[in-house]
Structures are given as C-alpha cells and as structure tokens.
Design a protein around this motif. Structure first.
Motif, PDB file in Angstrom:
ATOM      1  N   LYS A  32      -0.506 -13.345  17.801  1.00  0.00           N
ATOM      2  CA  LYS A  32      -0.084 -13.497  19.191  1.00  0.00           C
ATOM      3  C   LYS A  32       1.427 -13.359  19.340  1.00  0.00           C
ATOM      4  CE  LYS A  32      -0.012 -16.858  22.956  1.00  0.00           C
ATOM      5  NZ  LYS A  32      -0.282 -18.241  23.326  1.00  0.00           N
ATOM      6  N   GLU A  33       2.186 -14.058  18.499  1.00  0.00           N
ATOM      7  CA  GLU A  33       3.643 -14.074  18.649  1.00  0.00           C
ATOM      8  C   GLU A  33       4.323 -12.807  18.140  1.00  0.00           C
ATOM      9  OE1 GLU A  33       5.940 -17.517  17.914  1.00  0.00           O
ATOM     10  OE2 GLU A  33       4.392 -18.880  18.670  1.00  0.00           O
ATOM     11  N   THR A  34       3.690 -12.110  17.210  1.00  0.00           N
ATOM     12  CA  THR A  34       4.295 -10.869  16.702  1.00  0.00           C
ATOM     13  C   THR A  34       3.817  -9.644  17.473  1.00  0.00           C
ATOM     14  OG1 THR A  34       2.559 -10.518  15.048  1.00  0.00           O
ATOM     15  CG2 THR A  34       4.530 -11.790  14.356  1.00  0.00           C
ATOM     16  N   GLY A  35       2.703  -9.797  18.192  1.00  0.00           N
ATOM     17  CA  GLY A  35       2.139  -8.653  18.905  1.00  0.00           C
ATOM     18  C   GLY A  35       1.413  -7.683  17.992  1.00  0.00           C
ATOM     19  N   VAL A  36       1.099  -8.126  16.786  1.00  0.00           N
ATOM     20  CA  VAL A  36       0.381  -7.305  15.809  1.00  0.00           C
ATOM     21  C   VAL A  36      -1.032  -7.876  15.680  1.00  0.00           C
ATOM     22  CG1 VAL A  36       0.322  -6.511  13.411  1.00  0.00           C
ATOM     23  CG2 VAL A  36       2.521  -6.785  14.575  1.00  0.00           C
ATOM     24  N   LYS A  38      -4.627  -9.034  14.303  1.00  0.00           N
ATOM     25  CA  LYS A  38      -5.017  -9.607  13.014  1.00  0.00           C
ATOM     26  C   LYS A  38      -5.555  -8.522  12.084  1.00  0.00           C
ATOM     27  CE  LYS A  38      -7.431 -13.397  12.933  1.00  0.00           C
ATOM     28  NZ  LYS A  38      -8.349 -14.510  13.272  1.00  0.00           N
ATOM     29  N   THR A  39      -6.264  -7.540  12.642  1.00  0.00           N
ATOM     30  CA  THR A  39      -6.784  -6.440  11.822  1.00  0.00           C
ATOM     31  C   THR A  39      -5.643  -5.705  11.142  1.00  0.00           C
ATOM     32  OG1 THR A  39      -8.674  -6.202  13.312  1.00  0.00           O
ATOM     33  CG2 THR A  39      -8.165  -4.340  11.865  1.00  0.00           C
ATOM     34  N   SER A  40      -4.586  -5.411  11.897  1.00  0.00           N
ATOM     35  CA  SER A  40      -3.428  -4.717  11.313  1.00  0.00           C
ATOM     36  C   SER A  40      -2.734  -5.577  10.270  1.00  0.00           C
ATOM     37  CB  SER A  40      -2.430  -4.332  12.405  1.00  0.00           C
ATOM     38  OG  SER A  40      -2.963  -3.345  13.242  1.00  0.00           O
ATOM     39  N   ILE A  41      -2.614  -6.868  10.561  1.00  0.00           N
ATOM     40  CA  ILE A  41      -1.984  -7.769   9.593  1.00  0.00           C
ATOM     41  C   ILE A  41      -2.772  -7.751   8.290  1.00  0.00           C
ATOM     42  CG2 ILE A  41      -1.431 -10.171   9.049  1.00  0.00           C
ATOM     43  CD1 ILE A  41      -0.931 -10.582  12.098  1.00  0.00           C
ATOM     44  N   TYR A  42      -4.110  -7.877   8.400  1.00  0.00           N
ATOM     45  CA  TYR A  42      -4.944  -7.936   7.199  1.00  0.00           C
ATOM     46  C   TYR A  42      -5.071  -6.581   6.505  1.00  0.00           C
ATOM     47  CZ  TYR A  42      -6.137 -12.818   7.904  1.00  0.00           C
ATOM     48  OH  TYR A  42      -6.083 -14.187   8.017  1.00  0.00           O
ATOM     49  N   ASN A  43      -4.690  -5.510   7.168  1.00  0.00           N
ATOM     50  CA  ASN A  43      -4.627  -4.207   6.488  1.00  0.00           C
ATOM     51  C   ASN A  43      -3.477  -4.168   5.485  1.00  0.00           C
ATOM     52  OD1 ASN A  43      -6.848  -3.016   7.694  1.00  0.00           O
ATOM     53  ND2 ASN A  43      -5.650  -2.115   9.362  1.00  0.00           N
ATOM     54  N   HIS A  44      -2.472  -4.998   5.714  1.00  0.00           N
ATOM     55  CA  HIS A  44      -1.294  -5.009   4.837  1.00  0.00           C
ATOM     56  C   HIS A  44      -1.223  -6.231   3.936  1.00  0.00           C
ATOM     57  CE1 HIS A  44       0.614  -1.421   6.383  1.00  0.00           C
ATOM     58  NE2 HIS A  44       0.057  -1.751   7.529  1.00  0.00           N
ATOM     59  N   PHE A  45      -1.857  -7.299   4.366  1.00  0.00           N
ATOM     60  CA  PHE A  45      -1.858  -8.541   3.596  1.00  0.00           C
ATOM     61  C   PHE A  45      -3.292  -9.040   3.557  1.00  0.00           C
ATOM     62  CE2 PHE A  45       2.205  -8.150   5.785  1.00  0.00           C
ATOM     63  CZ  PHE A  45       3.075  -8.181   4.707  1.00  0.00           C
ATOM     64  N   ARG A  46      -3.881  -9.017   2.368  1.00  0.00           N
ATOM     65  CA  ARG A  46      -5.295  -9.397   2.246  1.00  0.00           C
ATOM     66  C   ARG A  46      -5.542 -10.834   2.669  1.00  0.00           C
ATOM     67  NH1 ARG A  46      -6.388  -8.118  -3.793  1.00  0.00           N
ATOM     68  NH2 ARG A  46      -4.495  -9.322  -3.755  1.00  0.00           N
ATOM     69  N   THR A  47      -4.518 -11.672   2.493  1.00  0.00           N
ATOM     70  CA  THR A  47      -4.661 -13.087   2.820  1.00  0.00           C
ATOM     71  C   THR A  47      -3.391 -13.590   3.494  1.00  0.00           C
ATOM     72  OG1 THR A  47      -3.707 -13.855   0.737  1.00  0.00           O
ATOM     73  CG2 THR A  47      -6.105 -13.458   0.752  1.00  0.00           C
ATOM     74  N   LYS A  48      -3.513 -14.732   4.117  1.00  0.00           N
ATOM     75  CA  LYS A  48      -2.341 -15.389   4.698  1.00  0.00           C
ATOM     76  C   LYS A  48      -1.329 -15.706   3.595  1.00  0.00           C
ATOM     77  CE  LYS A  48      -1.144 -19.692   7.077  1.00  0.00           C
ATOM     78  NZ  LYS A  48      -1.692 -20.923   7.661  1.00  0.00           N
ATOM     79  N   ASP A  49      -1.818 -16.106   2.420  1.00  0.00           N
ATOM     80  CA  ASP A  49      -0.915 -16.406   1.308  1.00  0.00           C
ATOM     81  C   ASP A  49      -0.070 -15.192   0.929  1.00  0.00           C
ATOM     82  OD1 ASP A  49      -1.995 -18.936   1.330  1.00  0.00           O
ATOM     83  OD2 ASP A  49      -2.755 -18.860  -0.729  1.00  0.00           O
TER      84      ASP A  49
END
Length: 185
Positions: A32-36, A38-49
């Motif tokens: 929400k705050e980055t405007g990215v 979650k699908t795009s985030i998880y395409n680059h980072f498999r996990t929150k960690d």
C-alpha cells in the motif's frame, strides 16, 4: 520490475520498517505505502525476510557511508575521527524521525542466532568495529581491537539511550567517556 524500481521499493520499505518495526509491518502495508503490488514484490523477494535482508543491506551501506564521511569531515586525525563519531551521532539523534538503530531493532525482533536477519544485523556491527579498529591502530593506541570494541559499546549505548530518552545528550556523554579511554590508550 526494473532494477531502479526494485531499488526504490527497498528504499521505501526501509522507511516503513524503520518507522513501524519488522514484525508489525505486513506486506499489505508495504504494498500500500510503496504502490507496488504484493505480486510484484514477491516476484523479487520470495519472502518478507528476503525483503528485510535487502533493506538491512541498504541501511548498512547508507549508514556506514554517512558515518565514516561525517567522521572524516569533522576531524583530520584518526583519534579526532574516533571522537567525531559521537558528534555525528549527536547530529543524527537531533533529526526528525530518529528512532534508534535499525539493526538493534532487527536483532531484537529476530533473536535466534541462526536467523539470517540476526546475522546480517550483527555483521553491520562487525564492519563498524573493523573501521574503528583501523582508526585505533592508525592513532597508535595500545590494544586497538579492544579499544575499538569499547568505543563501539559506547556508540551503541548512546544510540539506545538517545532513542529511549528522546534526547541527544547521550552522544556528548559517550564522547566524554571516549576521550578518557583514548587519553589512556
């Protein structure tokens, strides 16, 4: 997502995690705050960690570059730079939004010694200690590694007390103790 967008995501996530903490910040909030998405985030980072580790690497680089440059700007000699570290910290403590050390927070939230986030947090402190050791060696101090460790402990204590007290005085108080240590070295 382009490399620039990925870097922007990491930089923006750093601000969110610093403000809210790691466990309290969900990926929905990051999206929400980055405007990215979650699908795009998880395409680059498999996990929150994995995202947290990327954030910590960025913070490490940014913080060390800033601190070492400020120390060099404030003093010409190795001993002067060791003391100038506390002047730089006082500047940081006075900034709006100062909330302490991101690495201390991360290690408090991920306490298992085998956790990658905990290890990454400690690696930052080791790099700081290595730099302080180089400066204590260049200053001709006895037992440079031990003295560097003592200065690191003072630095860390000042950071924690400044965050807890909402006061920049711990930087000056730690600098006073550092002067005593250096005069005896």
């Amino acid at each position: 997502m382009s490399r620039n967008k990925r870097d922007e995501l990491i930089r923006n996530a750093l601000k969110i995690f610093y403000r809210n903490g790691f466990n309290a910040t969900g990926m929905d909030l990051v999206a929400k705050e980055t405007g990215v998405s979650k699908t795009s985030i998880y395409n680059h980072f498999r996990t929150k960690d994995e995202l947290i580790l990327a954030v910590l690497r960025l913070r490490d680089e940014d913080f060390r570059n800033w601190l070492f440059r400020r120390m060099e700007d404030l003093a010409d000699t190795p001993q002067g730079q060791l003391l100038a570290m506390f002047d730089a910290l006082e500047e940081w403590f006075a900034e709006d939004g100062y909330q302490g050390c991101m690495f201390v927070k991360a290690s408090a939230e991920f306490q298992d010694a085998e956790n990658a986030i905990n290890r990454q947090s400690y690696a930052h402190k080791v790099l700081l200690e290595d730099h302080l050791t180089r400066l204590t060696e260049a200053a001709g101090c006895d037992a440079p590694r031990a003295l560097a460790r003592q200065l690191l402990i003072l630095k860390e204590g000042a950071i924690v007390l400044a965050a807890m007290s909402h006061d920049k005085a711990p930087a000056r108080e730690a600098k006073s103790v550092a002067q005593q240590l250096l005069s005896g070295a």
